[in-house]
Design an enzyme around this catalytic site. Structure first.
Site, PDB file in Angstrom:
ATOM      1  N   CYS A  63       0.808  -1.229   0.000  1.00 58.25           N
ATOM      2  CA  CYS A  63       0.000   0.000   0.000  1.00 58.25           C
ATOM      3  C   CYS A  63       0.839   1.276   0.000  1.00 58.25           C
ATOM      4  O   CYS A  63       0.313   2.365  -0.218  1.00 58.25           O
ATOM      5  CB  CYS A  63      -0.945   0.010   1.195  1.00 58.25           C
ATOM      6  SG  CYS A  63      -2.141  -1.315   1.121  1.00 58.25           S
ATOM      7  N   HIS A  99      -3.320   7.250   3.004  1.00 66.01           N
ATOM      8  CA  HIS A  99      -3.750   5.988   2.387  1.00 66.01           C
ATOM      9  C   HIS A  99      -5.097   5.603   3.002  1.00 66.01           C
ATOM     10  O   HIS A  99      -5.285   5.722   4.213  1.00 66.01           O
ATOM     11  CB  HIS A  99      -2.696   4.913   2.661  1.00 66.01           C
ATOM     12  CG  HIS A  99      -3.137   3.539   2.308  1.00 66.01           C
ATOM     13  ND1 HIS A  99      -3.623   3.219   1.055  1.00 66.01           N
ATOM     14  CD2 HIS A  99      -3.179   2.386   3.036  1.00 66.01           C
ATOM     15  CE1 HIS A  99      -3.944   1.935   1.035  1.00 66.01           C
ATOM     16  NE2 HIS A  99      -3.695   1.407   2.225  1.00 66.01           N
ATOM     17  N   ASN A 154     -10.301   0.235   0.070  1.00 66.64           N
ATOM     18  CA  ASN A 154      -8.840   0.301  -0.010  1.00 66.64           C
ATOM     19  C   ASN A 154      -8.398  -0.220  -1.376  1.00 66.64           C
ATOM     20  O   ASN A 154      -8.410  -1.429  -1.621  1.00 66.64           O
ATOM     21  CB  ASN A 154      -8.252  -0.553   1.122  1.00 66.64           C
ATOM     22  CG  ASN A 154      -6.729  -0.570   1.123  1.00 66.64           C
ATOM     23  OD1 ASN A 154      -6.089  -0.016   0.231  1.00 66.64           O
ATOM     24  ND2 ASN A 154      -6.154  -1.225   2.118  1.00 66.64           N
TER      25      ASN A 154
HETATM   26  O1  UT7 Z   1      -3.878  -1.233   3.550  1.00 69.11           O
HETATM   27  C1  UT7 Z   1      -2.997  -2.230   3.980  1.00 69.11           C
HETATM   28  C2  UT7 Z   1      -2.941  -2.348   5.426  1.00 69.11           C
HETATM   29  N1  UT7 Z   1      -4.174  -2.873   5.964  1.00 69.11           N
HETATM   30  C3  UT7 Z   1      -4.801  -2.212   6.938  1.00 69.11           C
HETATM   31  O2  UT7 Z   1      -4.409  -1.127   7.316  1.00 69.11           O
HETATM   32  C4  UT7 Z   1      -5.986  -2.898   7.594  1.00 69.11           C
HETATM   33  C5  UT7 Z   1      -5.913  -2.724   9.095  1.00 69.11           C
HETATM   34  N2  UT7 Z   1      -6.927  -3.479   9.799  1.00 69.11           N
HETATM   35  C6  UT7 Z   1      -8.235  -3.144   9.786  1.00 69.11           C
HETATM   36  O3  UT7 Z   1      -8.639  -2.228   9.111  1.00 69.11           O
HETATM   37  C7  UT7 Z   1      -9.163  -3.884  10.705  1.00 69.11           C
HETATM   38  O4  UT7 Z   1      -8.407  -4.721  11.546  1.00 69.11           O
HETATM   39  C8  UT7 Z   1     -10.217  -4.756   9.950  1.00 69.11           C
HETATM   40  C9  UT7 Z   1     -11.234  -3.860   9.282  1.00 69.11           C
HETATM   41  C10 UT7 Z   1      -9.554  -5.639   8.912  1.00 69.11           C
HETATM   42  C11 UT7 Z   1     -10.963  -5.619  10.959  1.00 69.11           C
HETATM   43  O5  UT7 Z   1     -11.554  -4.798  11.958  1.00 69.11           O
HETATM   44  P1  UT7 Z   1     -11.298  -5.070  13.514  1.00 69.11           P
HETATM   45  O6  UT7 Z   1     -12.065  -4.057  14.233  1.00 69.11           O
HETATM   46  O7  UT7 Z   1      -9.835  -5.124  13.754  1.00 69.11           O
HETATM   47  O8  UT7 Z   1     -11.969  -6.484  13.699  1.00 69.11           O
HETATM   48  P2  UT7 Z   1     -11.345  -7.799  14.304  1.00 69.11           P
HETATM   49  O9  UT7 Z   1     -10.566  -8.508  13.260  1.00 69.11           O
HETATM   50  O10 UT7 Z   1     -10.696  -7.497  15.604  1.00 69.11           O
HETATM   51  O11 UT7 Z   1     -12.645  -8.606  14.618  1.00 69.11           O
HETATM   52  C12 UT7 Z   1     -13.560  -8.186  15.654  1.00 69.11           C
HETATM   53  C13 UT7 Z   1     -14.790  -9.080  15.578  1.00 69.11           C
HETATM   54  C14 UT7 Z   1     -14.482 -10.560  15.501  1.00 69.11           C
HETATM   55  O12 UT7 Z   1     -15.506 -11.254  16.151  1.00 69.11           O
HETATM   56  P3  UT7 Z   1     -15.307 -11.827  17.645  1.00 69.11           P
HETATM   57  O13 UT7 Z   1     -14.130 -12.748  17.554  1.00 69.11           O
HETATM   58  O14 UT7 Z   1     -15.035 -10.615  18.492  1.00 69.11           O
HETATM   59  O15 UT7 Z   1     -16.597 -12.491  17.916  1.00 69.11           O
HETATM   60  C15 UT7 Z   1     -14.559 -10.850  14.043  1.00 69.11           C
HETATM   61  O16 UT7 Z   1     -14.848 -12.192  13.761  1.00 69.11           O
HETATM   62  O17 UT7 Z   1     -15.512  -8.759  14.368  1.00 69.11           O
HETATM   63  C16 UT7 Z   1     -15.674  -9.954  13.615  1.00 69.11           C
HETATM   64  N3  UT7 Z   1     -15.649  -9.591  12.209  1.00 69.11           N
HETATM   65  C17 UT7 Z   1     -16.736  -9.244  11.530  1.00 69.11           C
HETATM   66  N4  UT7 Z   1     -18.027  -9.146  11.899  1.00 69.11           N
HETATM   67  C18 UT7 Z   1     -18.898  -8.748  10.955  1.00 69.11           C
HETATM   68  C19 UT7 Z   1     -14.564  -9.528  11.394  1.00 69.11           C
HETATM   69  N5  UT7 Z   1     -14.955  -9.138  10.176  1.00 69.11           N
HETATM   70  C20 UT7 Z   1     -16.292  -8.950  10.234  1.00 69.11           C
HETATM   71  C21 UT7 Z   1     -17.254  -8.551   9.301  1.00 69.11           C
HETATM   72  N6  UT7 Z   1     -18.539  -8.453   9.703  1.00 69.11           N
HETATM   73  N7  UT7 Z   1     -16.940  -8.226   8.017  1.00 69.11           N
END
Ligand code: UT7
Length: 339
Positions: free
Chosen positions: A123, A263, A293
């Site tokens: 990125c 970004h 993204n």
């Molecule tokens: O551009 C390149 C670099 N990439 C980035 O900068 C991305 C950085 N990361 C992020 O933007 C975020 O970490 C994500 C958007 C990818 C994920 O968001 P998060 O708030 O970090 O979610 P998480 O992975 O910590 O998941 C929290 C909860 C989990 O459920 P439990 O285990 O708490 O029950 C996930 O299973 O949210 C759940 N979850 C979802 N729920 C509904 C993960 N994805 C989804 C979804 N819809 N799409």
């Protein structure tokens, strides 16, 4: 004479034009609700994204996006293809492992007197390429260099992985760099990388370490593997710190900065970066809601959409973070008023 002049006067690499292109097809949060266990509300709250553009159709690769962006750029800047000296394409989704997508874009655009190559810094690729290209202008070696940032992320996204598929989209943009004796263009940059971040964000198969095979396909290893939370943590800290470092080391105050161009990976990372640099929301380019993204496309797409608001002399801070890990920030002085 030209060579003599370049020895006399410092040359700056000014951005003299910008164009961007995204495909028409949309993938909305409502569409994703039908594909994976997610909700519009979760996606908006956790990422700030409502819809993304997707390049559909057989035989359509990243070069389609790059070619449209470069053709538009050449037309709008009145540049003949044969005048371009060099073209760099920043991408993580090249049409093929080789040849370089940059070569394909150049060919499609009739750019014959240039050398072209791809640059992969995930990125952060667009800002890495911009800084690399600026050196060829500042040295006096070249007069017209095109930098393209483009990705067809839909080609490497696993649409059964709800934590990853909601954030990515397709698109790209291109800028033209030309020499200026006025202090305009790329003024300073800090670029960094740390390969230990690889474990958190990579594609497991398809490269030389794990060539494609039936088992890699069965294991879904040709898709983006991302540990979202870990990447989020590094991105928030590093992107914000490096943007603040570029501002501070050039003695710029928040008032001096006209625009922050972060970004677009996650609205929460964008907000944290803006807060760290001390900028109000109205000085921050944000369009993640409509594109998601697009990896190497995010920064040029923002610049293109804000082109009519940019003024000659505006201090613009670009900042990015991506796989590798790679990250960095660039201070540019915008080189022209709206045309
Ligand atoms: O551009 C390149 C670099 N990439 C980035 O900068 C991305 C950085 N990361 C992020 O933007 C975020 O970490 C994500 C958007 C990818 C994920 O968001 P998060 O708030 O970090 O979610 P998480 O992975 O910590 O998941 C929290 C909860 C989990 O459920 P439990 O285990 O708490 O029950 C996930 O299973 O949210 C759940 N979850 C979802 N729920 C509904 C993960 N994805 C989804 C979804 N819809 N799409």
């Amino acid at each position: 004479m030209d060579k003599f002049l370049t020895m006399e006067k410092k040359l700056y690499a000014a951005i003299t034009g910008i164009h961007a292109w995204v495909p028409d097809d949309l993938l909305t949060n409502a569409d994703l609700e039908k594909m994976v266990d997610t909700t519009d509300e979760w996606i908006i709250t956790r990422t700030g994204i409502r819809e993304r553009h997707i390049l559909k159709g057989e035989g359509q690769g990243t070069s389609v996006i790059g070619t449209a962006a470069v053709k538009g750029l050449l037309e709008k800047t009145g540049t003949k293809p044969e005048e371009v000296d060099m073209l760099i394409c920043a991408t993580v989704t090249p049409d093929m492992l080789f040849p370089a997508t940059a070569n394909i874009i150049s060919h499609n655009c009739g750019i014959k007197n240039a050398f072209s190559y791809d640059l992969n810094a995930a990125c952060s690729g667009f800002i890495y390429a911009l800084v690399t290209a600026s050196k060829f202008i500042e040295s006096g070696l070249y007069k017209k260099v095109v930098v393209v940032g483009a990705d067809k992320m839909s080609s490497i996204v696993d649409y059964s992985d709800r934590a990853t598929c909601v954030i990515f989209g397709d698109g790209g943009g291109a800028v033209l760099l030309e020499p200026s004796t006025e202090p305009l263009g790329v003024m300073d940059a800090i670029l960094q990388s740390d390969g230990s971040g690889m474990t958190h964000l990579h594609m497991k198969a398809g490269g030389s370490v794990k060539p494609p095979s039936h088992s890699t396909i069965d294991a879904r290893e040709h898709y983006v593997y991302q540990e979202g939370q870990a990447v989020f943590k590094f991105a928030v800290t590093n992107m914000a710190d490096v943007a603040a470092a570029v501002v501070e080391r050039n003695n710029l105050s928040a008032d001096d900065v006209a625009w922050l161009v972060p970004h677009q990976a996650n609205l929460r990372i964008i907000d944290a970066t803006a807060r760290r640099v001390g900028l109000p929301p109205e000085k921050v380019m944000v369009n993640i809601e409509r594109y998601g993204n697009t990896t190497n496309g995010t920064i040029p797409i923002c610049l293109y959409e804000w082109e009519n608001k940019l003024r000659k002399g505006d201090n613009v801070i670009l900042a990015a973070f991506g796989g590798g890990f790679t990250w960095g920030s660039v201070w540019i002085k915008w080189a022209y008023d709206p045309k």
